[in-house]
Each structure stands twice: as structure tokens, then as C-alpha cells.
Enzyme design. Structure first.
Site, PDB file in Angstrom:
ATOM      1  N   LYS A 123      -7.066 -43.053   1.130  1.00 29.78           N
ATOM      2  CA  LYS A 123      -7.949 -44.214   1.217  1.00 29.78           C
ATOM      3  C   LYS A 123      -7.781 -45.145   0.017  1.00 29.78           C
ATOM      4  CE  LYS A 123     -12.057 -41.856  -0.696  1.00 29.78           C
ATOM      5  NZ  LYS A 123     -12.237 -42.684  -1.884  1.00 29.78           N
ATOM      6  N   ASP A 124      -7.108 -44.683  -1.045  1.00 29.65           N
ATOM      7  CA  ASP A 124      -6.865 -45.507  -2.225  1.00 29.65           C
ATOM      8  C   ASP A 124      -5.513 -46.209  -2.189  1.00 29.65           C
ATOM      9  OD1 ASP A 124      -9.293 -44.710  -3.277  1.00 29.65           O
ATOM     10  OD2 ASP A 124      -8.430 -43.105  -4.492  1.00 29.65           O
ATOM     11  N   ARG A 154     -21.531 -39.978 -10.414  1.00 26.40           N
ATOM     12  CA  ARG A 154     -22.345 -40.593  -9.357  1.00 26.40           C
ATOM     13  C   ARG A 154     -23.530 -39.701  -8.980  1.00 26.40           C
ATOM     14  NH1 ARG A 154     -18.005 -43.767  -5.453  1.00 26.40           N
ATOM     15  NH2 ARG A 154     -16.513 -44.257  -7.092  1.00 26.40           N
TER      16      ARG A 154
END
Length: 313
Positions: A85-86, A157
Site C-alpha cells: 500500500k506504500d 498511534r
């Protein structure tokens, strides 16, 4: 004199998740080639260094992989391991994707200290996410939500959530599972309701295009279904001109011999959104991705994409 055993150097980011992925690939390579020596070359990328701004404003997810590619081109490493996804749709000249591993759970995870499900969030709740794709789909479901930028590694996070900075945060399920933090997940979004990022859950291996030896070594790790699905998703996003400024989601899976691709493109405020699906033979993966993109463009997504490109804010 005996020759040294063959060796392979893996360029990787230093985050715990990136190191897990690199170690996982190293272990798979050693299992596939018992005489192969595999070492890691950890490094810090620009995307890791800049944490006070959203990815959309600093150049996108490609910032996480540029230094790794430079290390390969300079001969300091042989391969790089990425979360697919990067990886931008266009590979740099001289570089190629050599293999993709079997896909982990591709869903997005809802995590909250006080609320059991996304539907339980109170009016105007603050939700942390660094993804315009998630922002688009969340705002379409709940226009009242206050969406706040959330950057840093997975542990950072989660700590920010625990400190009370957000009512909930959204992370990729795959990363949490790989770090054995699956118990932090409150619930998972349906794949149709919150379409994942292109390549989410897939680990990819990049190397030099002219390095046939390394490509042959890594081919043993390639998962055909993951490769085909990822090719369809990437073709879909590439035809739409997808970037970090374009809230695009795409997810494909092979069922009963057919590849089925779902896609979404929308405005960051969730007020304009286009969804669709296409299917076909798995070997036609890229054509399926292009077909779905053309369909959404015909439905009206083209002007939206033009506005996003001209005014990404």
C-alpha cells in the site's frame, strides 16, 4: 578454496513493523534456499522523519521507500521489502517488483478505548487517521465526525489514543496482527463499507530490473493470487492517476476462478463518492483494473480527480 555462500541484503525501514516484515521475508528466503545468507540493512526514510504533517502535504507514501531504492541502485542492498500500500503505481526506472507474499487480512480496524463499534461513536467524535481514503469513506458514513491527522508508527498511534487525543483511530488490521496487537482491535470494517487501500495486507519485494539472479531467488516467495489481485488494484489506481491526494480504494480477491475487484474514489469531505466493481479471469488482472477505472471515470469521477489534482487541500 571454498566459495562463500550466496548472500542477499534487505533494505528496510527501522520501524518495528517494517523490521518484522523484513525478518519475515528473510526467514522465508532462508527456508526456500538453505545455503542463502540473508542480512538486513535498516535505514530511516524521509517519511519516518517528518511526522508533523499529513502525507498528502509532504509528497505521499513514496517517501517511505525512496531511500531504500537508492540503496539498491547504489549497490548497498539487493532488495527492499515494502507494504504494497506504500508503493506508488509507477516504479522508478531500473526497478521492478519481483514478488508479492500471500495476503494478510486487508481490512481496516476500528480501535477505541470507550466505544465498541464505529456506529457507537457520539456526535462530532474525533477520529485519528492519516489516510484520505479512509477519511472519504468515514465522512460519507458519518459527516459529523472530526477527522484528525494521525502519523507515526503503530505503537505511537496506539499511545496517542490511550492518552485521550482521539475517540477512536483507524489502522490496518494486517499491521496489528503482524505485531501481535490484534487484541487492540475493537472491530473490523466490512471490506465493501470501507474499501481497503490498494495493496493493503500484501508484502512486496523490489529489486533492480537487471538483477535476474535476485529475481530468481525471490520468485520462490511469490503468491500468485496476491500478485494478480495487487496487479488489478494497482492498474485501477494508476489509470485514475492515484496519489496521496486522491482518496482511492481498491480491493480484489479470487473466488471460484474469477477475480473480483471493488473500487472507490471520492472527495475528502465524503460528499462525492463513486463505487463500482468489475470481474474477469485472474490472468486479465490489469485489464480488469483498467475497466473499472474507465467505468468510474464515465460515471463522473474524472472532474473530481481533476479538482483534487489542482487543489489537493
Amino acid at each position: 578454496m571454498s566459495s562463500s555462500p550466496p548472500a542477499l541484503r534487505i533494505a528496510t525501514r527501522r520501524s518495528r513493523l517494517a523490521l518484522w516484515q523484513a525478518e519475515h521475508v528473510a526467514a522465508r528466503l532462508r527456508a526456500a534456499h538453505t545455503d542463502l545468507e540473508v542480512t538486513l540493512v535498516p535505514m530511516t526514510t524521509q517519511g519516518d522523519r517528518i511526522l508533523d504533517r499529513s502525507l498528502a502535504t509532504i509528497g505521499g507514501k513514496g517517501l517511505f521507500i525512496k531511500e531504500l531504492e537508492v540503496a539498491i541502485a547504489a549497490g548497498r542492498a539487493d532488495i527492499a521489502v515494502h507494504s504494497m500500500k506504500d508503493v506508488p503505481g509507477d516504479m522508478p526506472p531500473g526497478m521492478v517488483l519481483a514478488a508479492m507474499l500471500n495476503r494478510e487480512d486487508p481490512s481496516d480496524a476500528f480501535i477505541s478505548m470507550r466505544h465498541g463499534r464505529f456506529e457507537d461513536l457520539p456526535p462530532n467524535a474525533t477520529v485519528g487517521t492519516s489516510s484520505l481514503r479512509r477519511q472519504c469513506q468515514l465522512k460519507a458514513l458519518r459527516p459529523d465526525l472530526q477527522l484528525a491527522t494521525l502519523r507515526g508508527n503503530v505503537e505511537t498511534r496506539l499511545q496517542r489514543l490511550q492518552e485521550g487525543a482521539y475517540d477512536a483511530i483507524i489502522l490496518a488490521t494486517a499491521g496489528l496482527k503482524r505485531l501481535r496487537l490484534e487484541n487492540r482491535i475493537t472491530h473490523r470494517f466490512d471490506l465493501e463499507r470501507c474499501v481497503p487501500a490498494v495493496g493493503q495486507g500484501v508484502i512486496g519485494i523490489e529489486c533492480r530490473e537487471d538483477d535476474a539472479h535476485t529475481q530468481a531467488l525471490t520468485a520462490a516467495l511469490n503468491d500468485t493470487a496476491a500478485w494478480q489481485c495487487c496487479q488489478a488494484e494497482r492498474a485501477f489506481a494508476q489509470r485514475l492517476g492515484g496519489s496521496c491526494q486522491s482518496p482511492i480504494g481498491g480491493f480484489a480477491q479470487v473466488e471460484n476462478g474469477r477475480l473480483i475487484l471493488c473500487g472507490v474514489i471520492g472527495s475528502p469531505d465524503g460528499l462525492e463518492i463513486y463505487r463500482g466493481a468489475a470481474s474477469g479471469a485472474p490472468q486479465d488482472a490489469r485489464a480488469i483494473g483498467m475497466e473499472l477505472a474507465e467505468r468510474l471515470l464515465a460515471d463522473g469521477a474524472g472532474p473530481l480527480l481533476e479538482r483534487l489534482r489542482s487543489d489537493p487541500a
